[in-house]
Design a protein around this motif. Sequence first.
Motif, PDB file in Angstrom:
ATOM      1  N   ASP A  97       0.814  -1.216   0.000  1.00 50.23           N
ATOM      2  CA  ASP A  97       0.000   0.000   0.000  1.00 50.23           C
ATOM      3  C   ASP A  97       0.847   1.264   0.000  1.00 50.23           C
ATOM      4  N   GLY A  98       2.152   1.135  -0.257  1.00 46.46           N
ATOM      5  CA  GLY A  98       3.024   2.301  -0.335  1.00 46.46           C
ATOM      6  C   GLY A  98       3.705   2.691   0.961  1.00 46.46           C
ATOM      7  N   THR A  99       3.439   1.990   2.057  1.00 41.91           N
ATOM      8  CA  THR A  99       4.031   2.325   3.352  1.00 41.91           C
ATOM      9  C   THR A  99       5.518   1.978   3.371  1.00 41.91           C
ATOM     10  N   ARG A 100       6.331   2.916   3.919  1.00 39.72           N
ATOM     11  CA  ARG A 100       7.768   2.660   4.085  1.00 39.72           C
ATOM     12  C   ARG A 100       7.965   1.806   5.328  1.00 39.72           C
ATOM     13  N   VAL A 101       8.629   0.670   5.159  1.00 34.40           N
ATOM     14  CA  VAL A 101       8.834  -0.285   6.244  1.00 34.40           C
ATOM     15  C   VAL A 101      10.331  -0.387   6.523  1.00 34.40           C
ATOM     16  N   PRO A 102      10.776   0.009   7.731  1.00 34.07           N
ATOM     17  CA  PRO A 102      12.212  -0.060   8.015  1.00 34.07           C
ATOM     18  C   PRO A 102      12.671  -1.470   8.335  1.00 34.07           C
ATOM     19  N   TYR A 103      13.933  -1.717   8.037  1.00 38.00           N
ATOM     20  CA  TYR A 103      14.544  -2.961   8.492  1.00 38.00           C
ATOM     21  C   TYR A 103      16.037  -2.731   8.695  1.00 38.00           C
ATOM     22  N   PHE A 104      16.619  -3.530   9.594  1.00 41.16           N
ATOM     23  CA  PHE A 104      18.047  -3.471   9.868  1.00 41.16           C
ATOM     24  C   PHE A 104      18.740  -4.644   9.181  1.00 41.16           C
ATOM     25  N   LEU A 105      19.905  -4.353   8.604  1.00 37.61           N
ATOM     26  CA  LEU A 105      20.687  -5.378   7.937  1.00 37.61           C
ATOM     27  C   LEU A 105      22.063  -5.431   8.577  1.00 37.61           C
ATOM     28  N   VAL A 106      22.467  -6.622   9.012  1.00 37.69           N
ATOM     29  CA  VAL A 106      23.777  -6.844   9.612  1.00 37.69           C
ATOM     30  C   VAL A 106      24.537  -7.810   8.719  1.00 37.69           C
ATOM     31  N   GLY A 107      25.689  -7.384   8.250  1.00 36.59           N
ATOM     32  CA  GLY A 107      26.492  -8.230   7.378  1.00 36.59           C
ATOM     33  C   GLY A 107      27.887  -7.675   7.219  1.00 36.59           C
ATOM     34  N   ASN A 121      -7.163  -6.090   8.999  1.00 36.74           N
ATOM     35  CA  ASN A 121      -5.994  -5.510   8.338  1.00 36.74           C
ATOM     36  C   ASN A 121      -4.713  -6.294   8.622  1.00 36.74           C
ATOM     37  N   ARG A 122      -4.860  -7.514   9.128  1.00 43.30           N
ATOM     38  CA  ARG A 122      -3.675  -8.307   9.479  1.00 43.30           C
ATOM     39  C   ARG A 122      -2.767  -8.535   8.275  1.00 43.30           C
ATOM     40  N   HIS A 123      -3.360  -8.575   7.116  1.00 46.79           N
ATOM     41  CA  HIS A 123      -2.576  -8.839   5.904  1.00 46.79           C
ATOM     42  C   HIS A 123      -1.464  -7.819   5.712  1.00 46.79           C
ATOM     43  N   ARG A 124      -1.631  -6.611   6.286  1.00 50.53           N
ATOM     44  CA  ARG A 124      -0.597  -5.587   6.098  1.00 50.53           C
ATOM     45  C   ARG A 124       0.731  -6.003   6.725  1.00 50.53           C
ATOM     46  N   ALA A 125       0.672  -6.686   7.864  1.00 49.66           N
ATOM     47  CA  ALA A 125       1.909  -7.158   8.484  1.00 49.66           C
ATOM     48  C   ALA A 125       2.626  -8.132   7.557  1.00 49.66           C
ATOM     49  N   TYR A 126       1.865  -9.001   6.922  1.00 46.50           N
ATOM     50  CA  TYR A 126       2.462 -10.002   6.039  1.00 46.50           C
ATOM     51  C   TYR A 126       2.948  -9.369   4.736  1.00 46.50           C
ATOM     52  N   GLU A 127       2.202  -8.391   4.242  1.00 49.63           N
ATOM     53  CA  GLU A 127       2.652  -7.661   3.052  1.00 49.63           C
ATOM     54  C   GLU A 127       3.942  -6.898   3.339  1.00 49.63           C
ATOM     55  N   HIS A 156       0.834  -0.308  15.278  1.00 51.42           N
ATOM     56  CA  HIS A 156       0.178  -1.525  15.753  1.00 51.42           C
ATOM     57  C   HIS A 156      -1.215  -1.662  15.151  1.00 51.42           C
ATOM     58  N   GLN A 157      -2.002  -0.621  15.276  1.00 49.69           N
ATOM     59  CA  GLN A 157      -3.409  -0.700  14.881  1.00 49.69           C
ATOM     60  C   GLN A 157      -3.594  -0.828  13.373  1.00 49.69           C
ATOM     61  N   ALA A 158      -2.576  -0.470  12.613  1.00 50.10           N
ATOM     62  CA  ALA A 158      -2.684  -0.585  11.156  1.00 50.10           C
ATOM     63  C   ALA A 158      -2.797  -2.023  10.694  1.00 50.10           C
ATOM     64  N   GLY A 164       3.335  -7.732  15.985  1.00 51.11           N
ATOM     65  CA  GLY A 164       2.082  -7.862  16.722  1.00 51.11           C
ATOM     66  C   GLY A 164       2.157  -7.276  18.110  1.00 51.11           C
ATOM     67  N   PHE A 165       0.988  -7.032  18.691  1.00 47.24           N
ATOM     68  CA  PHE A 165       0.824  -6.673  20.097  1.00 47.24           C
ATOM     69  C   PHE A 165       1.625  -5.426  20.498  1.00 47.24           C
ATOM     70  N   GLU A 166       1.887  -4.562  19.534  1.00 47.84           N
ATOM     71  CA  GLU A 166       2.605  -3.301  19.782  1.00 47.84           C
ATOM     72  C   GLU A 166       3.997  -3.543  20.377  1.00 47.84           C
ATOM     73  N   ILE A 167       4.614  -4.668  20.037  1.00 47.24           N
ATOM     74  CA  ILE A 167       5.961  -5.001  20.504  1.00 47.24           C
ATOM     75  C   ILE A 167       6.965  -4.546  19.451  1.00 47.24           C
ATOM     76  N   SER A 168       7.963  -3.789  19.902  1.00 42.58           N
ATOM     77  CA  SER A 168       8.967  -3.251  18.992  1.00 42.58           C
ATOM     78  C   SER A 168      10.201  -4.149  18.953  1.00 42.58           C
ATOM     79  N   LEU A 169      10.734  -4.352  17.765  1.00 43.91           N
ATOM     80  CA  LEU A 169      12.000  -5.063  17.595  1.00 43.91           C
ATOM     81  C   LEU A 169      13.094  -4.013  17.405  1.00 43.91           C
ATOM     82  N   THR A 170      13.891  -3.798  18.441  1.00 40.37           N
ATOM     83  CA  THR A 170      14.943  -2.795  18.396  1.00 40.37           C
ATOM     84  C   THR A 170      16.307  -3.475  18.301  1.00 40.37           C
ATOM     85  N   PRO A 171      17.339  -2.749  17.877  1.00 40.11           N
ATOM     86  CA  PRO A 171      18.669  -3.351  17.776  1.00 40.11           C
ATOM     87  C   PRO A 171      19.117  -3.957  19.096  1.00 40.11           C
ATOM     88  N   ALA A 172      19.666  -5.157  19.039  1.00 40.46           N
ATOM     89  CA  ALA A 172      20.108  -5.848  20.253  1.00 40.46           C
ATOM     90  C   ALA A 172      21.222  -6.815  19.909  1.00 40.46           C
TER      91      ALA A 172
END
Length: 691
Positions: free
Chosen positions: A443-453, A519-525, A512-514, A472-480
């Motif tokens: 849907d055009g949303t910018r989705v961030p991701y971290f790459l380690v290599g 609208n669960r399909h958005r997470a998979y998209e 989270h609410q998006a 899911g569940f408003e849990i954030s995946l932060t650098p660790a």
Amino acid sequence: MLQTASVGPDTPSGGSVNDPHLWLEAVEDEAALAWVRQRNAEAEAELAAGDGFADLEAGLLAIHDSDQQIPMPTRHGAWYYNFWRDAEHPRGIWRRTRPDEYRREEPVWHTVVDLDALNEEEDENWVWHGVEFLRPDHPRVLIALSRGGADADVTREFDLETGSFVTDGFLRPESKGRLTWRDENSVYLVADLGPGTVNRAGYARTARIWHRGTTMSEAETVFEGPEDNAGYGIYAGRDRTPGHERDHLLQYLDSRDARLHLADGQGRFVPLDAPDSAIKHLHREWLLLELRDDWTVGETTHPAGSLLVTRLDDFQAGDRHLTTLFTPTDTAALSDVTFTRNHILLTVLTDVASALTIATPVDGGWRLRPHDGVPALGTIHAAAVDDETSDEVWLVVTDFVTPTSLLLADLGSDAAPEPLKAEPSFFEHEGLSVSQRFATSADGTRVPYFLVGQRDLELDGSNPTLLYGYGGFEISLTPAYAPSVGKGWLERGGVYVVANIRGGGEYGPRWHQAALRENRHRAYEDFAAVARDLISTGVTTAARLGVRGGSNGGLLTGNMLTQYPELFGAVVIQVPLLDMRRYSQLLAGASWMGEYGDPEVEDDWAFIQTFSPYHLVDDQRAYPPALLLTSTRDDRVHPGHARKMMARLQEAGKDVLYFENIEGGHGGAADNRQRAHMEALYLQFLWDRLG
């Protein structure tokens, strides 16, 4: 007891389940366990017998057992306490030392509870679940212990002076509940006490006051939630801060919303007139509200993601003058709130990188100032040392390639934080670099991701790549810093990627609410968009791209397997939800209907079935190799999800392996050896298929 299978409706209008694999939901049934043992043997034969597996597992175990890991402390009275596992103590010891001793490179610790010795003495398989202190320095504590790592646990009273459990002390029976102090001679009891005392999701729904010297049956019920509630139960406690003593009760309505009740001094708990969806903090005279939805007060609309503060007494009297401490932006979201004696520390994520702000009440208003010292692409976790008497906070600093460090900061001082402890490098990180990228979703949303290599990574599609996500569940995946991934994947030359997809909390409630419900399909998209970006930019190819996720992330990777199989060369699915027709009838599943919807409602099932991997398996479609991992003792996400998916994929003739740890709970492992084994299995599987 672990839940066994129950037959529910196959359609919203009723009828029996048409599921040939339903028998695998009977967790402790001997036929089901025999099936599990056979699947385990098959996985072990293929993976554990492979070249390099023994060395990999030993290397991972050495990391988990290392005495150079940081012993994270908790202060109580004059002592620092820490729970610790190593090779000599596989189930762990609870120990303590003095603050000045803790600063030494190798402090001397005094063992308080030896869990391995306790298990041998009592012929049990206890797993540590935590401790509750009675401040400021009461010598009795409440210790929670779980059999095999299940969510259900018991609470036992322990005497720090005698170093033993109190034989005639408070004892909460095994259940999904809790025991919390009111004072030296009474506790709040939240427990499964028989029929009618748990809600639809299996959590205790009553709160009782239990006085020392009385039987548990004599405990007075002071609050009772509805039996058809599907939340996480109830928390009741007492704030003993001098001058601000109060009893409070939190009633969880579902996986997100909770209603705060305050004692009125006459034996009643009165709900606070604040949005159920807001996270509520009480600290001294202050009430803070983290908004998850827009909230209009008078003529002012406060946007979701804001942090508001006011005096509790004024709010209870009807005054709605609220001060805004944080307002979200398109790129910044509030991540955490930490209280000290005189300050409030805000942790803010800006494009998933941490920053700290100190808020201080001054002359009837609030002063905000930054707190420096955060890595550019890292994460910082803060915890108060003692929020009643001190402005000191522990700061745990971490990123993908820098070993974790522990600092001590004084928010009332301009001095730089004091370094206390730092972990060594558990894997070779020279030559590695971390970058943040953005993919574009459907849907055009910018989705961030971290790459380690590797810093000189060749973009020729040759790199074995592991993509991890949750969403899911408003849990954030932060650098660790992740030593297991570093040792078992990055050192081998692999690339590691973490995707910050919608459904998480990286950009606050809106993120989270998006991706809720229909609208669960958005997470998979979003996740698929990251996979495509890795392929199109030459980082990897579909044949060399693996994916891993657990719990809700297991639902994510289950959908990658069934909906986007052409994008991946291997899929790891851990402690997953997969049968979304029956998830709400299994264990804690009913508490997640706010996230996914109710499959017994026809309109909800219409969209839920579009992301139910168990129902999406197509016999005629080609799937990449898959590995399913779960735990018999998982009493949060039912192991039947993974069992039945394995059976269904086998039935369809797919390339799939399965391993179920007999202990471990929702975390999958009850001790370091089990943890190392489970990690080695999935890392070996991925490297065999992708490397």
